[in-house]
Design a protein around this motif. Structure first.
Motif, short mmCIF file in Angstrom:
data_model
loop_
_atom_site.label_atom_id
_atom_site.label_comp_id
_atom_site.label_asym_id
_atom_site.label_seq_id
_atom_site.Cartn_x
_atom_site.Cartn_y
_atom_site.Cartn_z
N VAL A 14 -47.59 87.43 -21.75
CA VAL A 14 -48.16 88.39 -22.68
C VAL A 14 -49.60 88.00 -23.02
CG1 VAL A 14 -45.95 89.04 -23.70
CG2 VAL A 14 -47.23 87.14 -24.68
N ARG A 15 -50.36 88.99 -23.46
CA ARG A 15 -51.76 88.77 -23.84
C ARG A 15 -51.98 89.19 -25.28
NH1 ARG A 15 -55.42 90.80 -18.65
NH2 ARG A 15 -54.40 89.50 -17.07
N PHE A 16 -52.88 88.51 -25.93
CA PHE A 16 -53.23 88.85 -27.31
C PHE A 16 -54.16 90.07 -27.30
CE2 PHE A 16 -56.28 88.43 -30.86
CZ PHE A 16 -55.39 88.56 -31.92
N SER A 17 -53.87 91.03 -28.19
CA SER A 17 -54.70 92.23 -28.26
C SER A 17 -54.84 92.66 -29.72
CB SER A 17 -54.09 93.36 -27.43
OG SER A 17 -52.81 93.71 -27.94
N HIS A 18 -55.93 93.36 -30.01
CA HIS A 18 -56.11 93.89 -31.37
C HIS A 18 -57.11 95.03 -31.34
CE1 HIS A 18 -60.13 92.02 -32.22
NE2 HIS A 18 -59.70 91.12 -31.36
N ILE A 19 -57.01 95.91 -32.37
CA ILE A 19 -57.93 97.02 -32.49
C ILE A 19 -58.31 97.19 -33.96
CG2 ILE A 19 -56.05 98.72 -32.67
CD1 ILE A 19 -57.94 100.69 -31.19
N ASN A 20 -59.62 97.35 -34.19
CA ASN A 20 -60.16 97.58 -35.53
C ASN A 20 -59.97 99.05 -35.88
OD1 ASN A 20 -61.91 98.15 -37.72
ND2 ASN A 20 -63.22 96.41 -37.19
N LEU A 21 -59.14 99.32 -36.87
CA LEU A 21 -58.85 100.70 -37.23
C LEU A 21 -60.02 101.39 -37.92
CD1 LEU A 21 -55.19 100.23 -38.51
CD2 LEU A 21 -55.93 101.16 -36.31
N GLN A 22 -60.95 100.60 -38.47
CA GLN A 22 -62.10 101.18 -39.15
C GLN A 22 -63.17 101.68 -38.18
OE1 GLN A 22 -62.59 97.59 -41.60
NE2 GLN A 22 -62.44 98.90 -43.41
N THR A 23 -63.18 101.15 -36.97
CA THR A 23 -64.16 101.59 -35.97
C THR A 23 -63.50 102.38 -34.84
OG1 THR A 23 -63.94 99.51 -34.72
CG2 THR A 23 -65.62 99.59 -36.44
N LEU B 192 -41.95 97.82 -28.24
CA LEU B 192 -42.18 99.12 -27.62
C LEU B 192 -41.30 99.24 -26.38
CD1 LEU B 192 -43.80 101.76 -27.06
CD2 LEU B 192 -45.46 100.34 -25.84
N ALA B 193 -40.61 100.35 -26.28
CA ALA B 193 -39.77 100.61 -25.10
C ALA B 193 -39.71 102.11 -24.85
CB ALA B 193 -38.36 100.06 -25.30
N SER B 194 -39.75 102.49 -23.59
CA SER B 194 -39.58 103.89 -23.23
C SER B 194 -38.77 103.97 -21.96
CB SER B 194 -40.93 104.59 -23.04
OG SER B 194 -41.69 103.96 -22.02
N VAL B 195 -38.01 105.02 -21.84
CA VAL B 195 -37.07 105.18 -20.73
C VAL B 195 -37.73 105.97 -19.61
CG1 VAL B 195 -34.85 106.13 -20.02
CG2 VAL B 195 -35.11 105.09 -22.29
N ALA B 196 -37.73 105.41 -18.43
CA ALA B 196 -38.22 106.13 -17.26
C ALA B 196 -37.07 106.95 -16.67
CB ALA B 196 -38.76 105.15 -16.22
N GLY B 197 -37.44 107.96 -15.90
CA GLY B 197 -36.42 108.73 -15.21
C GLY B 197 -35.88 109.90 -15.99
N GLU C 136 -56.41 96.58 -39.20
CA GLU C 136 -56.38 95.95 -37.88
C GLU C 136 -54.95 95.96 -37.37
OE1 GLU C 136 -58.97 94.11 -35.02
OE2 GLU C 136 -59.53 94.27 -37.14
N ILE C 137 -54.77 96.42 -36.13
CA ILE C 137 -53.48 96.32 -35.46
C ILE C 137 -53.57 95.21 -34.43
CG2 ILE C 137 -51.89 97.44 -33.84
CD1 ILE C 137 -52.42 100.07 -35.15
N VAL C 138 -52.57 94.33 -34.41
CA VAL C 138 -52.49 93.28 -33.40
C VAL C 138 -51.21 93.48 -32.60
CG1 VAL C 138 -53.77 91.66 -34.83
CG2 VAL C 138 -51.27 91.65 -34.90
N ALA C 139 -51.18 92.87 -31.42
CA ALA C 139 -49.99 92.97 -30.58
C ALA C 139 -50.04 91.89 -29.51
CB ALA C 139 -49.89 94.34 -29.92
N SER C 140 -48.87 91.44 -29.11
CA SER C 140 -48.72 90.62 -27.91
C SER C 140 -48.18 91.56 -26.83
CB SER C 140 -47.76 89.46 -28.13
OG SER C 140 -48.28 88.54 -29.06
N ILE C 141 -49.02 91.93 -25.89
CA ILE C 141 -48.64 92.96 -24.91
C ILE C 141 -48.31 92.32 -23.57
CG2 ILE C 141 -50.07 94.67 -26.06
CD1 ILE C 141 -52.10 94.34 -23.75
N MET C 142 -47.42 92.96 -22.84
CA MET C 142 -47.11 92.49 -21.50
C MET C 142 -48.40 92.48 -20.67
SD MET C 142 -43.86 91.86 -21.43
CE MET C 142 -42.35 92.28 -22.32
N ALA C 143 -48.62 91.41 -19.94
CA ALA C 143 -49.87 91.26 -19.19
C ALA C 143 -50.11 92.42 -18.24
CB ALA C 143 -49.85 89.94 -18.43
#
Length: 288
Positions: free
Chosen positions: A197-206, A128-133, A161-168
């Protein structure tokens, strides 16, 4: 609680021979599926340039200026590119679980094994990347990208289920706004960026129930329940995704994996054999 400034009614998809996802006061913003070599190269360059500008100690891409990993070369990976007046401003990629595993397996193997042991069908969002400015909020661009990711995960990849290693330092956004089920309190160093980075996940069914409880009574642009689950354009968006989803070709695999980088040369033979098997024999899509 982070407050999002999403403008209602901005996203527009026009039909006809060509579907387009456009948003903004004058429809000057767009999201496209990166389904050609040129578009994929734009996404890889945008991620590399964004990460470099943030001072990350990058472990790949220095020769090519492209942030391209082994998982980007998987033919089922889907990348989205947000542009303003045809200039790249944001990107995100999503990949289904496969015999190659997922990027987060390298960092949080125990957490990933625990999820798989419950029978969850995983996919991962990454790069994931987005440009500021630029005119417009990077958060707004990110939310349009995540809307596409959510639909692709559910409708194309059939993931639950979506998982991701996100910037802390992004943890609050994922817990307080995107309402991920869990963002781990402990962090580990990413082998590709050297960032925590931190481990994260979201249950798409809930997810729908959780968003309804938190957001359904919110007004206007703050109602993320309507943003994700009461989108009147959803069926057209799914058609747009299916029409534009095109796997990387063998020529593109060699271009990004051998000519522009040393990914193929540095990949273990057994892993490379799995990757090439997907290209030689194809893979049933999850929709089949």
């Amino acid at each position: 609680m982070h407050i999002l400034r999403l403008r209602e009614g901005e996203s527009v998809i026009s039909g006809g021979d060509k579907y387009e996802y456009r948003f903004g006061p004058n429809n000057e913003w767009s999201v496209v599926v990166a389904n050609t070599r040129t578009l994929r190269e734009k996404t890889f360059q945008l991620v590399f340039d964004t990460y470099k500008s943030k001072g990350y100690h990058l472990q790949l891409g220095h020769k090519s200026g492209l942030w391209c990993t082994l998982h980007h070369l998987h033919p089922s990976t889907i990348s989205f590119l947000a542009e303003k007046n045809e200039q790249p401003v944001g990107t995100i990629s999503i990949i289904p679980d496969s015999r190659l595993g997922l990027p987060t397996d390298l960092i949080f193997p125990n957490e990933m094994s625990a999820l798989r042991n419950t029978g969850r069908r995983l996919c991962e969002v990454f790069s994931l990347a987005s440009v500021a400015g630029v005119a417009g909020s990077p958060v707004e661009v990110t939310m349009h990208l995540y809307r596409c990711v959510h639909l692709a995960a559910v409708s194309l990849l059939r993931a639950n289920e979506i998982v991701a290693s996100i910037m802390a330092h992004h943890a609050n956004f994922y817990t307080d706004v995107l309402l991920f089920d869990k963002v781990s309190s402990n962090s580990k160093q990413s082998p590709k960026t050297n960032e925590q980075v931190r481990f994260s996940h979201i249950n798409l069914q809930t997810m729908s129930e959780r968003y309804a409880k938190r957001y359904s009574q919110s007004n206007g642009e703050k109602n993320l329940y309507r943003w994700f689950f009461q989108n009147k354009e959803e069926s057209v968006m799914v058609d747009w995704l299916r029409l534009n989803r095109r796997p990387m070709t063998i020529d593109d695999l060699n271009y990004f994996g051998a000519l522009k980088s040393d990914i193929l040369a540095e990949t273990k033979p057994e892993t490379l054999a799995i990757l090439m098997d997907y290209y030689r024999h194809g893979e049933k899509t999850v929709e089949e």
